[in-house]
Design a protein around this motif. Structure first.
Motif, PDB file in Angstrom:
ATOM      1  N   LYS A 148       0.836  -1.211   0.000  1.00 57.53           N
ATOM      2  CA  LYS A 148       0.000   0.000   0.000  1.00 57.53           C
ATOM      3  C   LYS A 148       0.865   1.252   0.000  1.00 57.53           C
ATOM      4  N   GLN A 149       1.846   1.297   0.880  1.00 55.58           N
ATOM      5  CA  GLN A 149       2.726   2.464   0.959  1.00 55.58           C
ATOM      6  C   GLN A 149       3.722   2.498  -0.205  1.00 55.58           C
ATOM      7  N   ASN A 150       3.903   1.348  -0.857  1.00 55.02           N
ATOM      8  CA  ASN A 150       4.898   1.220  -1.923  1.00 55.02           C
ATOM      9  C   ASN A 150       4.271   0.521  -3.132  1.00 55.02           C
ATOM     10  N   PRO A 151       3.376   1.200  -3.826  1.00 54.93           N
ATOM     11  CA  PRO A 151       2.581   0.532  -4.861  1.00 54.93           C
ATOM     12  C   PRO A 151       3.365   0.191  -6.121  1.00 54.93           C
ATOM     13  N   PHE A 152       2.797  -0.734  -6.870  1.00 47.10           N
ATOM     14  CA  PHE A 152       3.227  -1.043  -8.231  1.00 47.10           C
ATOM     15  C   PHE A 152       2.504  -0.071  -9.157  1.00 47.10           C
ATOM     16  N   VAL A 153       3.252   0.622 -10.013  1.00 46.41           N
ATOM     17  CA  VAL A 153       2.664   1.652 -10.873  1.00 46.41           C
ATOM     18  C   VAL A 153       2.987   1.336 -12.328  1.00 46.41           C
ATOM     19  N   GLU A 154       1.948   1.170 -13.137  1.00 39.91           N
ATOM     20  CA  GLU A 154       2.161   0.982 -14.568  1.00 39.91           C
ATOM     21  C   GLU A 154       1.475   2.104 -15.329  1.00 39.91           C
ATOM     22  N   PHE A 155       1.999   2.407 -16.511  1.00 34.91           N
ATOM     23  CA  PHE A 155       1.560   3.583 -17.252  1.00 34.91           C
ATOM     24  C   PHE A 155       0.940   3.190 -18.584  1.00 34.91           C
ATOM     25  N   GLY A 156      -0.181   3.863 -18.930  1.00 36.80           N
ATOM     26  CA  GLY A 156      -0.839   3.652 -20.203  1.00 36.80           C
ATOM     27  C   GLY A 156      -0.172   4.454 -21.308  1.00 36.80           C
ATOM     28  N   PHE A 206      13.788   1.957  -8.787  1.00 33.73           N
ATOM     29  CA  PHE A 206      14.768   2.488  -9.730  1.00 33.73           C
ATOM     30  C   PHE A 206      14.289   2.380 -11.178  1.00 33.73           C
ATOM     31  N   TRP A 207      13.233   1.616 -11.406  1.00 36.51           N
ATOM     32  CA  TRP A 207      12.787   1.355 -12.774  1.00 36.51           C
ATOM     33  C   TRP A 207      12.049   2.563 -13.351  1.00 36.51           C
ATOM     34  N   ASN A 208      12.045   2.658 -14.678  1.00 34.42           N
ATOM     35  CA  ASN A 208      11.303   3.725 -15.351  1.00 34.42           C
ATOM     36  C   ASN A 208       9.834   3.357 -15.519  1.00 34.42           C
ATOM     37  N   THR A 209       9.583   2.175 -16.050  1.00 41.45           N
ATOM     38  CA  THR A 209       8.213   1.707 -16.231  1.00 41.45           C
ATOM     39  C   THR A 209       8.197   0.192 -16.394  1.00 41.45           C
ATOM     40  N   PRO A 210       7.365  -0.515 -15.655  1.00 42.90           N
ATOM     41  CA  PRO A 210       6.599   0.017 -14.526  1.00 42.90           C
ATOM     42  C   PRO A 210       7.528   0.379 -13.375  1.00 42.90           C
ATOM     43  N   ILE A 211       6.989   1.077 -12.399  1.00 42.42           N
ATOM     44  CA  ILE A 211       7.717   1.362 -11.161  1.00 42.42           C
ATOM     45  C   ILE A 211       7.111   0.476 -10.077  1.00 42.42           C
ATOM     46  N   ASP A 212       7.972  -0.226  -9.370  1.00 40.64           N
ATOM     47  CA  ASP A 212       7.488  -1.186  -8.365  1.00 40.64           C
ATOM     48  C   ASP A 212       8.159  -0.876  -7.032  1.00 40.64           C
ATOM     49  N   TYR A 213       7.600   0.095  -6.324  1.00 40.04           N
ATOM     50  CA  TYR A 213       8.244   0.589  -5.109  1.00 40.04           C
ATOM     51  C   TYR A 213       8.386  -0.477  -4.028  1.00 40.04           C
ATOM     52  N   GLN A 214       7.493  -1.439  -4.002  1.00 40.40           N
ATOM     53  CA  GLN A 214       7.498  -2.453  -2.946  1.00 40.40           C
ATOM     54  C   GLN A 214       8.551  -3.534  -3.147  1.00 40.40           C
ATOM     55  N   HIS A 215       9.161  -3.596  -4.320  1.00 38.99           N
ATOM     56  CA  HIS A 215       9.863  -4.785  -4.799  1.00 38.99           C
ATOM     57  C   HIS A 215      11.385  -4.682  -4.682  1.00 38.99           C
ATOM     58  N   PHE A 216      11.989  -5.674  -4.002  1.00 44.21           N
ATOM     59  CA  PHE A 216      13.444  -5.839  -3.946  1.00 44.21           C
ATOM     60  C   PHE A 216      13.783  -7.233  -4.457  1.00 44.21           C
ATOM     61  N   GLN A 217      14.873  -7.341  -5.217  1.00 41.88           N
ATOM     62  CA  GLN A 217      15.229  -8.642  -5.769  1.00 41.88           C
ATOM     63  C   GLN A 217      16.724  -8.718  -6.059  1.00 41.88           C
ATOM     64  N   VAL A 218      17.183  -9.936  -6.365  1.00 41.01           N
ATOM     65  CA  VAL A 218      18.483 -10.121  -6.994  1.00 41.01           C
ATOM     66  C   VAL A 218      18.242 -10.081  -8.499  1.00 41.01           C
ATOM     67  N   SER A 219      19.304 -10.089  -9.290  1.00 40.22           N
ATOM     68  CA  SER A 219      19.127 -10.056 -10.738  1.00 40.22           C
ATOM     69  C   SER A 219      18.554 -11.380 -11.239  1.00 40.22           C
ATOM     70  N   ARG A 220      17.926 -11.339 -12.390  1.00 37.01           N
ATOM     71  CA  ARG A 220      17.355 -12.556 -12.978  1.00 37.01           C
ATOM     72  C   ARG A 220      18.453 -13.574 -13.300  1.00 37.01           C
TER      73      ARG A 220
END
Length: 305
Positions: A148-156, A206-220
């Motif tokens: 909620k405080q760190n939403p996933f944001v995608e752009f049209g 850090f992403w441009n689009t989408p922005i996923d504020y809640q998400h932390f990961q290692v590389s794929r």
């Protein structure tokens, strides 16, 4: 910094702070746990990481009403579990609030339901949102915190923004302090360094689009590599990964504050003259494992050009 000093720095860091000693509890998944995950659609025989390679990390946390809870629970890959325990210990020390943390099987693997409940979670055998390829969550190597405080944001196409969960839209403004308003807490921005210090360098903010504020990961690439490795080698690899980051951060604090990071994967690729460590491992696993078992030797490639 010279190679000599870097060689001395790494053992010192290992002795002082890098080997996680945690108040959180790490346990293997029971057969009952695994069956519950399978029945809930969270686990599958097709998953790249099976139950034997997963661990449950149980931890204390403080919620947004400043109440303490002892039932925080998250499921991650075995190799990273000590560092995930350290992350949540540190969040507790910082009094960083967490709304709720329970395995996503309680939502039958439905990420939208978990986000709507403002639930912090990790392992879930599912694709990337809106795509077919697997999410790093399917490896137990990604963590979503306070959606909620760190939403996933995608752009049209016309620039319109859609927030997940929907009530995360009120946190589109990422200012923690705003004139005439209460301080806002639980923002992922406050703990980016804590996650990075424990191996989770990649933040969706850090992403441009989408922005996923809640998400932390290692590389794929790391996810593919670590899931293919035997458990002991994956653990040693991730230990080295964290040690490399910590030593480089001490040596080059300004560059690392600006996230100009070459990670341990880049170090190994340079050392092995490899364009892809994952492909090199597929072709010659013993070559990569031998490199992992050698001591770290240089700091010259810590910083991105």
């Amino acid at each position: 910094m010279s190679t000599y000093w870097f060689k001395r720095l790494i053992p010192a860091l290992i002795c002082n702070s890098l080997l996680p000693v945690s108040a959180a509890n790490i346990t293997e998944l029971s057969g009952k746990d695994c069956r519950a995950m399978t029945n809930a659609g969270v686990m599958s025989s097709a998953a790249p990481v099976q139950c034997r390679r997963l661990r449950q990390v149980q931890f204390k946390y403080i919620d947004f009403q400043d109440q303490q809870h002892n039932n925080g629970s998250i499921i991650v890959m075995d190799a990273v579990s000590p560092y995930v325990a350290t992350i949540f210990d540190r969040l507790y020390e910082l009094k960083f609030p967490i709304n709720k943390a329970q395995p996503i099987r309680h939502y039958h693997g439905n990420d939208d339901l978990s986000m709507a409940d403002n639930n912090t979670s990790a392992f879930n055998y599912r694709p990337i949102t809106g795509k077919r390829s697997l999410s790093v969550h399917a490896y137990g190597l990604a963590i979503d915190i306070n959606p909620k405080q760190n939403p996933f944001v995608e752009f049209g196409e016309q620039g319109s923004a859609r927030f997940k969960p929907g009530d995360g839209a009120k946190y589109a403004n990422r200012m923690k302090f705003r004139y005439g308003k209460d301080e806002r807490q639980g923002f992922a921005e406050d703990v980016v360094a804590t996650f990075a210090d424990n191996g989770f360098l990649y933040w969706g903010g850090f992403w441009n689009t989408p922005i996923d504020y809640q998400h932390f990961q290692v590389s794929r690439n790391m996810a593919n590599l670590m899931s293919a490795m035997p458990a002991d080698n994956a653990s040693q690899f991730f230990d080295n990964y964290v040690q490399w980051y910590q030593a480089c951060k001490v040596s080059y604090p300004t560059a690392y504050a600006e996230h100009k990071v070459n990670d341990y994967v880049h170090y190994l690729e340079t050392k092995l003259d490899s364009k892809s460590l994952n492909k090199t491992f597929i072709q010659s696993p013993e070559k990569v494992i031998a490199a992992i078992q050698q001591p770290l030797q240089t700091s010259t490639i810590c910083v991105k050009d």
